[in-house]
Scaffold this motif. Structure first.
Motif, PDB file in Angstrom:
ATOM      1  N   GLY A  40      56.973  38.714  80.491  1.00  0.00           N
ATOM      2  CA  GLY A  40      55.950  38.937  79.489  1.00  0.00           C
ATOM      3  C   GLY A  40      54.770  39.754  79.954  1.00  0.00           C
ATOM      4  O   GLY A  40      53.907  40.093  79.147  1.00  0.00           O
ATOM      5  N   THR A  41      54.752  40.081  81.240  1.00  0.00           N
ATOM      6  CA  THR A  41      53.617  40.835  81.800  1.00  0.00           C
ATOM      7  C   THR A  41      54.026  42.255  82.164  1.00  0.00           C
ATOM      8  O   THR A  41      53.360  43.218  81.779  1.00  0.00           O
ATOM      9  CB  THR A  41      53.039  40.124  83.032  1.00  0.00           C
ATOM     10  OG1 THR A  41      52.636  38.815  82.662  1.00  0.00           O
ATOM     11  CG2 THR A  41      51.858  40.902  83.605  1.00  0.00           C
ATOM     12  N   THR A  42      55.097  42.357  82.925  1.00  0.00           N
ATOM     13  CA  THR A  42      55.607  43.673  83.285  1.00  0.00           C
ATOM     14  C   THR A  42      57.097  43.725  83.011  1.00  0.00           C
ATOM     15  O   THR A  42      57.777  42.701  83.039  1.00  0.00           O
ATOM     16  CB  THR A  42      55.352  44.017  84.758  1.00  0.00           C
ATOM     17  OG1 THR A  42      56.012  43.045  85.584  1.00  0.00           O
ATOM     18  CG2 THR A  42      53.871  44.008  85.085  1.00  0.00           C
ATOM     19  N   TRP A  43      57.602  44.929  82.798  1.00  0.00           N
ATOM     20  CA  TRP A  43      59.005  45.153  82.535  1.00  0.00           C
ATOM     21  C   TRP A  43      59.643  45.873  83.711  1.00  0.00           C
ATOM     22  O   TRP A  43      59.031  46.757  84.297  1.00  0.00           O
ATOM     23  CB  TRP A  43      59.181  45.996  81.271  1.00  0.00           C
ATOM     24  CG  TRP A  43      58.799  45.277  80.020  1.00  0.00           C
ATOM     25  CD1 TRP A  43      57.575  45.295  79.408  1.00  0.00           C
ATOM     26  CD2 TRP A  43      59.626  44.426  79.235  1.00  0.00           C
ATOM     27  NE1 TRP A  43      57.589  44.503  78.297  1.00  0.00           N
ATOM     28  CE2 TRP A  43      58.842  43.962  78.155  1.00  0.00           C
ATOM     29  CE3 TRP A  43      60.944  44.012  79.307  1.00  0.00           C
ATOM     30  CZ2 TRP A  43      59.333  43.094  77.177  1.00  0.00           C
ATOM     31  CZ3 TRP A  43      61.436  43.159  78.334  1.00  0.00           C
ATOM     32  CH2 TRP A  43      60.645  42.708  77.283  1.00  0.00           C
ATOM     33  N   PRO A  44      60.867  45.492  84.067  1.00  0.00           N
ATOM     34  CA  PRO A  44      61.549  46.195  85.157  1.00  0.00           C
ATOM     35  C   PRO A  44      61.833  47.640  84.788  1.00  0.00           C
ATOM     36  O   PRO A  44      62.245  47.932  83.663  1.00  0.00           O
ATOM     37  CB  PRO A  44      62.851  45.400  85.328  1.00  0.00           C
ATOM     38  CG  PRO A  44      63.071  44.722  84.023  1.00  0.00           C
ATOM     39  CD  PRO A  44      61.707  44.433  83.482  1.00  0.00           C
ATOM     40  N   SER A  45      61.596  48.528  85.738  1.00  0.00           N
ATOM     41  CA  SER A  45      61.800  49.945  85.436  1.00  0.00           C
ATOM     42  C   SER A  45      62.138  50.761  86.680  1.00  0.00           C
ATOM     43  O   SER A  45      62.035  51.978  86.657  1.00  0.00           O
ATOM     44  CB  SER A  45      60.558  50.536  84.778  1.00  0.00           C
ATOM     45  OG  SER A  45      59.447  50.427  85.633  1.00  0.00           O
ATOM     46  N   GLN A  46      62.555  50.082  87.759  1.00  0.00           N
ATOM     47  CA  GLN A  46      62.813  50.814  89.007  1.00  0.00           C
ATOM     48  C   GLN A  46      64.112  51.599  88.910  1.00  0.00           C
ATOM     49  O   GLN A  46      64.198  52.731  89.382  1.00  0.00           O
ATOM     50  CB  GLN A  46      62.865  49.821  90.160  1.00  0.00           C
ATOM     51  CG  GLN A  46      62.948  50.452  91.532  1.00  0.00           C
ATOM     52  CD  GLN A  46      62.840  49.406  92.639  1.00  0.00           C
ATOM     53  OE1 GLN A  46      62.744  48.204  92.377  1.00  0.00           O
ATOM     54  NE2 GLN A  46      62.839  49.859  93.879  1.00  0.00           N
ATOM     55  N   TYR A  47      65.115  50.990  88.311  1.00  0.00           N
ATOM     56  CA  TYR A  47      66.416  51.630  88.119  1.00  0.00           C
ATOM     57  C   TYR A  47      66.864  51.409  86.677  1.00  0.00           C
ATOM     58  O   TYR A  47      66.615  50.347  86.098  1.00  0.00           O
ATOM     59  CB  TYR A  47      67.469  51.053  89.078  1.00  0.00           C
ATOM     60  CG  TYR A  47      67.108  51.185  90.527  1.00  0.00           C
ATOM     61  CD1 TYR A  47      66.538  50.137  91.236  1.00  0.00           C
ATOM     62  CD2 TYR A  47      67.345  52.385  91.208  1.00  0.00           C
ATOM     63  CE1 TYR A  47      66.201  50.271  92.570  1.00  0.00           C
ATOM     64  CE2 TYR A  47      67.016  52.525  92.540  1.00  0.00           C
ATOM     65  CZ  TYR A  47      66.449  51.464  93.218  1.00  0.00           C
ATOM     66  OH  TYR A  47      66.123  51.604  94.538  1.00  0.00           O
ATOM     67  N   TRP A  48      67.553  52.415  86.141  1.00  0.00           N
ATOM     68  CA  TRP A  48      67.999  52.376  84.753  1.00  0.00           C
ATOM     69  C   TRP A  48      69.487  52.716  84.644  1.00  0.00           C
ATOM     70  O   TRP A  48      70.000  53.534  85.423  1.00  0.00           O
ATOM     71  CB  TRP A  48      67.221  53.390  83.910  1.00  0.00           C
ATOM     72  CG  TRP A  48      65.790  53.016  83.689  1.00  0.00           C
ATOM     73  CD1 TRP A  48      64.728  53.326  84.488  1.00  0.00           C
ATOM     74  CD2 TRP A  48      65.266  52.274  82.596  1.00  0.00           C
ATOM     75  NE1 TRP A  48      63.574  52.798  83.958  1.00  0.00           N
ATOM     76  CE2 TRP A  48      63.872  52.154  82.793  1.00  0.00           C
ATOM     77  CE3 TRP A  48      65.829  51.690  81.458  1.00  0.00           C
ATOM     78  CZ2 TRP A  48      63.033  51.466  81.903  1.00  0.00           C
ATOM     79  CZ3 TRP A  48      64.995  51.011  80.567  1.00  0.00           C
ATOM     80  CH2 TRP A  48      63.621  50.911  80.793  1.00  0.00           C
ATOM     81  N   GLY A  49      70.107  52.116  83.652  1.00  0.00           N
ATOM     82  CA  GLY A  49      71.461  52.506  83.315  1.00  0.00           C
ATOM     83  C   GLY A  49      71.456  53.671  82.346  1.00  0.00           C
ATOM     84  O   GLY A  49      70.390  54.137  81.913  1.00  0.00           O
ATOM     85  N   GLN A  50      72.651  54.115  81.976  1.00  0.00           N
ATOM     86  CA  GLN A  50      72.762  55.292  81.123  1.00  0.00           C
ATOM     87  C   GLN A  50      72.743  54.933  79.637  1.00  0.00           C
ATOM     88  O   GLN A  50      72.602  55.801  78.791  1.00  0.00           O
ATOM     89  CB  GLN A  50      74.047  56.070  81.430  1.00  0.00           C
ATOM     90  CG  GLN A  50      75.325  55.528  80.772  1.00  0.00           C
ATOM     91  CD  GLN A  50      75.765  54.185  81.315  1.00  0.00           C
ATOM     92  OE1 GLN A  50      75.312  53.724  82.363  1.00  0.00           O
ATOM     93  NE2 GLN A  50      76.688  53.520  80.595  1.00  0.00           N
TER      94      GLN A  50
END
Length: 124
Positions: free
Chosen positions: A106-116
């Motif tokens: 609820g505070t931060t969203w994961p964004s280090q690696y992404w799928g297609q």
């Protein structure tokens, strides 16, 4: 480096269900937070929910709470998004993402690696 591959998208009628999967591979030796997102052309990417690999805790945004469920199989490095009672407005490209640390739900969203991404279309 970490790779994410989503699968399970497709076309479904309103009220139907789909289960998406996100398989992670690569160098992952730490606790991780994985999230599901969706995006419609012309709109910003929307976070749907997150799951922590360490304690299995989850978080959902209000728009999907009660209809979508995130689960994981750590042995398979796979996270799932079970989507029930689908509506036309759920039509979007669905993505998973990962960050190599615990979730801050609820505070931060994961964004280090992404799928297609995998396309979900809800239509009669």
């Amino acid at each position: 480096q970490v790779q994410l591959v989503e699968s399970g998208g497709g076309s479904v009628q309103p009220g139907g269900s789909l289960r998406l999967a996100c398989v992670a591979s690569g160098h992952m030796y730490s606790r991780k937070c994985m999230g599901w997102f969706r995006q419609v052309p012309g709109k910003e990417r929307e976070g749907l929910g997150t799951i922590d690999s360490g304690d299995g805790s989850t978080y959902y945004v209000d728009s999907v709470k009660g209809r979508f469920t995130i689960s994981q199989d750590n042995a398979k490095n796979t996270v799932y998004l079970q989507m029930n009672s689908l509506k036309a407005e759920d039509t979007a490209m669905y993505y998973c993402a990962l960050v190599l640390r615990r979730c801050e739900h609820g505070t931060t969203w994961p964004s280090q690696y992404w799928g297609q991404g995998t396309q979900v279309t809800v239509s009669s």
